[in-house]
Design a protein around this motif. Structure first.
Motif, PDB file in Angstrom:
ATOM      1  N   ARG A  17     -43.131 -22.647 -35.020  1.00  0.00           N
ATOM      2  CA  ARG A  17     -42.687 -22.234 -33.685  1.00  0.00           C
ATOM      3  C   ARG A  17     -41.860 -20.961 -33.770  1.00  0.00           C
ATOM      4  NH1 ARG A  17     -41.422 -27.729 -32.721  1.00  0.00           N
ATOM      5  NH2 ARG A  17     -39.236 -27.199 -32.957  1.00  0.00           N
ATOM      6  N   SER A  18     -40.981 -20.876 -34.764  1.00  0.00           N
ATOM      7  CA  SER A  18     -40.140 -19.696 -34.922  1.00  0.00           C
ATOM      8  C   SER A  18     -40.976 -18.455 -35.229  1.00  0.00           C
ATOM      9  CB  SER A  18     -39.109 -19.910 -36.028  1.00  0.00           C
ATOM     10  OG  SER A  18     -38.190 -20.891 -35.641  1.00  0.00           O
ATOM     11  N   LEU A  19     -41.935 -18.584 -36.132  1.00  0.00           N
ATOM     12  CA  LEU A  19     -42.811 -17.451 -36.449  1.00  0.00           C
ATOM     13  C   LEU A  19     -43.644 -17.055 -35.235  1.00  0.00           C
ATOM     14  CD1 LEU A  19     -44.088 -18.471 -39.990  1.00  0.00           C
ATOM     15  CD2 LEU A  19     -42.490 -16.620 -39.427  1.00  0.00           C
ATOM     16  N   SER A  20     -44.156 -18.038 -34.552  1.00  0.00           N
ATOM     17  CA  SER A  20     -44.957 -17.797 -33.369  1.00  0.00           C
ATOM     18  C   SER A  20     -44.123 -17.124 -32.274  1.00  0.00           C
ATOM     19  CB  SER A  20     -45.534 -19.121 -32.861  1.00  0.00           C
ATOM     20  OG  SER A  20     -46.258 -18.917 -31.692  1.00  0.00           O
ATOM     21  N   TRP A  21     -42.870 -17.557 -32.102  1.00  0.00           N
ATOM     22  CA  TRP A  21     -42.003 -16.986 -31.082  1.00  0.00           C
ATOM     23  C   TRP A  21     -41.722 -15.516 -31.372  1.00  0.00           C
ATOM     24  CZ3 TRP A  21     -40.883 -16.995 -26.363  1.00  0.00           C
ATOM     25  CH2 TRP A  21     -39.729 -16.423 -25.860  1.00  0.00           C
ATOM     26  N   ALA A  22     -41.473 -15.181 -32.631  1.00  0.00           N
ATOM     27  CA  ALA A  22     -41.237 -13.787 -33.000  1.00  0.00           C
ATOM     28  C   ALA A  22     -42.462 -12.932 -32.670  1.00  0.00           C
ATOM     29  CB  ALA A  22     -40.887 -13.688 -34.486  1.00  0.00           C
ATOM     30  N   ALA A  23     -43.646 -13.432 -32.970  1.00  0.00           N
ATOM     31  CA  ALA A  23     -44.878 -12.701 -32.661  1.00  0.00           C
ATOM     32  C   ALA A  23     -45.071 -12.581 -31.151  1.00  0.00           C
ATOM     33  CB  ALA A  23     -46.070 -13.404 -33.298  1.00  0.00           C
ATOM     34  N   THR A  24     -44.724 -13.636 -30.425  1.00  0.00           N
ATOM     35  CA  THR A  24     -44.863 -13.625 -28.965  1.00  0.00           C
ATOM     36  C   THR A  24     -43.973 -12.565 -28.329  1.00  0.00           C
ATOM     37  OG1 THR A  24     -45.512 -15.951 -28.852  1.00  0.00           O
ATOM     38  CG2 THR A  24     -44.545 -15.005 -26.866  1.00  0.00           C
ATOM     39  N   THR A  25     -42.702 -12.508 -28.739  1.00  0.00           N
ATOM     40  CA  THR A  25     -41.788 -11.532 -28.135  1.00  0.00           C
ATOM     41  C   THR A  25     -42.192 -10.099 -28.481  1.00  0.00           C
ATOM     42  OG1 THR A  25     -40.203 -11.764 -29.948  1.00  0.00           O
ATOM     43  CG2 THR A  25     -39.844 -13.126 -27.992  1.00  0.00           C
ATOM     44  N   CYS A  26     -42.786  -9.897 -29.657  1.00  0.00           N
ATOM     45  CA  CYS A  26     -43.292  -8.561 -30.006  1.00  0.00           C
ATOM     46  C   CYS A  26     -44.518  -8.197 -29.170  1.00  0.00           C
ATOM     47  CB  CYS A  26     -43.646  -8.494 -31.487  1.00  0.00           C
ATOM     48  SG  CYS A  26     -42.209  -8.423 -32.557  1.00  0.00           S
ATOM     49  N   ALA A  27     -45.408  -9.169 -28.959  1.00  0.00           N
ATOM     50  CA  ALA A  27     -46.635  -8.922 -28.204  1.00  0.00           C
ATOM     51  C   ALA A  27     -46.378  -8.781 -26.710  1.00  0.00           C
ATOM     52  CB  ALA A  27     -47.627 -10.057 -28.452  1.00  0.00           C
ATOM     53  N   LEU A  28     -45.280  -9.398 -26.235  1.00  0.00           N
ATOM     54  CA  LEU A  28     -44.994  -9.404 -24.797  1.00  0.00           C
ATOM     55  C   LEU A  28     -43.576  -8.882 -24.536  1.00  0.00           C
ATOM     56  CD1 LEU A  28     -46.489 -12.919 -24.007  1.00  0.00           C
ATOM     57  CD2 LEU A  28     -47.550 -10.695 -23.563  1.00  0.00           C
ATOM     58  N   PRO A  29     -43.351  -7.576 -24.731  1.00  0.00           N
ATOM     59  CA  PRO A  29     -42.010  -7.024 -24.513  1.00  0.00           C
ATOM     60  C   PRO A  29     -41.669  -6.978 -23.019  1.00  0.00           C
ATOM     61  CG  PRO A  29     -43.558  -5.251 -24.910  1.00  0.00           C
ATOM     62  CD  PRO A  29     -44.309  -6.551 -25.127  1.00  0.00           C
ATOM     63  N   LEU A  30     -40.387  -6.807 -22.730  1.00  0.00           N
ATOM     64  CA  LEU A  30     -39.958  -6.661 -21.334  1.00  0.00           C
ATOM     65  C   LEU A  30     -40.758  -5.553 -20.667  1.00  0.00           C
ATOM     66  CD1 LEU A  30     -36.090  -6.973 -21.656  1.00  0.00           C
ATOM     67  CD2 LEU A  30     -37.722  -8.714 -20.941  1.00  0.00           C
ATOM     68  N   GLY A  31     -41.210  -5.829 -19.454  1.00  0.00           N
ATOM     69  CA  GLY A  31     -41.970  -4.842 -18.687  1.00  0.00           C
ATOM     70  C   GLY A  31     -43.467  -4.888 -18.901  1.00  0.00           C
ATOM     71  N   ALA A  32     -43.929  -5.660 -19.901  1.00  0.00           N
ATOM     72  CA  ALA A  32     -45.369  -5.731 -20.173  1.00  0.00           C
ATOM     73  C   ALA A  32     -46.096  -6.388 -19.010  1.00  0.00           C
ATOM     74  CB  ALA A  32     -45.629  -6.514 -21.456  1.00  0.00           C
ATOM     75  N   SER A  33     -47.236  -5.853 -18.674  1.00  0.00           N
ATOM     76  CA  SER A  33     -48.098  -6.452 -17.653  1.00  0.00           C
ATOM     77  C   SER A  33     -48.987  -7.476 -18.334  1.00  0.00           C
ATOM     78  CB  SER A  33     -48.949  -5.377 -16.988  1.00  0.00           C
ATOM     79  OG  SER A  33     -49.751  -5.941 -15.968  1.00  0.00           O
ATOM     80  N   VAL A  34     -49.077  -8.665 -17.761  1.00  0.00           N
ATOM     81  CA  VAL A  34     -49.867  -9.736 -18.365  1.00  0.00           C
ATOM     82  C   VAL A  34     -50.765 -10.404 -17.331  1.00  0.00           C
ATOM     83  CG1 VAL A  34     -48.153 -10.221 -20.150  1.00  0.00           C
ATOM     84  CG2 VAL A  34     -48.086 -11.484 -18.023  1.00  0.00           C
TER      85      VAL A  34
END
Length: 104
Positions: A17-34
């Motif tokens: 979960r911790s590794l996945s969370w780090a990857a998630t926050t990198c892939a989805l930075p503030l302001g990113a359109s999703v």
């Protein structure tokens, strides 16, 4: 049918979960359109599975929704913007686009 449904939960070890969370926050930075699909609903908001980031769990809180917009239904495709990251529960916070666009 009750539209208030918790999203499906899978058991993932804490270290993953911790590794996945780090990857998630990198892939989805503030302001990113999703874009994503609504996979759960509660009176306080909708849970969204984000396209292209399979481990991401996003939450659209009703307090961040445009005035007059209804909570999207289960299975609805939505478009939004990343407005925060909740470290304590590994959730990405989203605000739906205020023009009410839905993903194609």
């Amino acid at each position: 049918m009750d539209e208030n449904v918790w999203p499906p939960i899978t058991e993932v070890p804490a270290e993953l979960r911790s590794l996945s969370w780090a990857a998630t926050t990198c892939a989805l930075p503030l302001g990113a359109s999703v874009r994503g699909v609504v996979i759960g609903r509660q009176p306080f908001g909708a849970f969204v599975r984000v396209d292209g980031v399979p481990d991401a769990m996003a939450l659209v809180e009703i307090t961040t929704m445009p005035q007059g917009m209804e909570l999207p239904a289960l299975g609805a495709r939505v478009v939004g913007e990343v407005i925060g990251h909740a470290e304590h529960n590994h959730q990405v916070r989203l605000r739906l686009h205020d023009d009410g666009r839905r993903a194609e």
